[in-house]
Write a protein that holds these residues in place. Structure first.
Motif: not given
Length: 203
Positions: A40-44, A84-86, A91-96, A182-189
């Motif tokens: 959920g929102k607020g992983f860190s 954690q990087e993912l 965490d910075n994207l919109p969440w429900g 190298i995790p490419v975190v923007a390319d996620f599913g």
């Protein structure tokens, strides 16, 4: 089990289990319960409840379904920093309440068919960012080890790899450069019991 043996279920049974439990988890998240959904929102700043901590196997590469997959597929394990990087990116994207709010995030939805992913499932990802990468990092929780596998093999068995983790779960593309992952975190599913939503960066 008392005899120490892992249970073996077919993939259809896993899908039915995941669908039922996933719906329950999402419902708890919508109600705002403290144990609704780990993702959920607020992983860190998120700390697990006592119930989640006791059932950490649901969020681990050590779940029996995952161990069985690892026994027959080439793979590597990524340290906690990679996962954690993912999650920091997510965490910075919109969440429900318990998953990303996809209405405001460019994406492509690839639904499951009845039972197992259908023939041609992997090919449906050919025009998505995930297929730009030879590897996929399967993450289970912030700050935990993640699994790295070949892209086609991970996509073909994504329902098995997340069978013990009900609710929405997140994975991303990964590359190897000079021997380093190298995790490419923007390319996620996002995996759910309905299928996979793939992020389309810049869409």
């Amino acid at each position: 089990m008392a005899d120490g043996k892992d249970l073996n279920f077919d993939k259809a049974a896993v899908a039915r289990f995941t669908k039922g439990v996933g719906a329950t988890i999402d419902g708890l998240g919508d109600l705002g319960g403290a144990t609704g959904s780990v993702m959920g929102k607020g992983f860190s700043e998120l700390s697990m409840t006592g119930m989640e901590a006791r059932h950490h196997g649901l969020l681990s590469i050590e779940h029996p379904f995952v161990r069985q997959w690892r026994a027959v597929h080439r793979h590597e394990l990524a340290g906690p920093d990679a996962a954690q990087e993912l999650f920091d990116y997510l965490d910075n994207l919109p969440w429900g309440a318990s998953r990303l709010s996809w209405s405001s995030i460019p994406n492509r939805f690839i639904p499951f068919g009845e039972g197992d992913p259908q023939p041609g499932w992997v090919e449906k990802f050919s025009s998505t960012p995930l297929k730009r990468h030879p590897l996929i990092m399967v993450a289970y929780a912030p700050g935990r080890e993640a699994l790295i596998g070949e892209s086609d093999e991970v996509l073909a068995d994504i329902d098995v790899l997340y069978a013990g983790s009900p609710g929405a779960r997140y994975f991303c593309g990964a590359d190897i450069s000079q021997g380093s992952l190298i995790p490419v975190v923007a390319d996620f599913g996002e995996f759910s019991d309905e299928g996979v939503r793939v992020h389309l960066p810049g869409g």
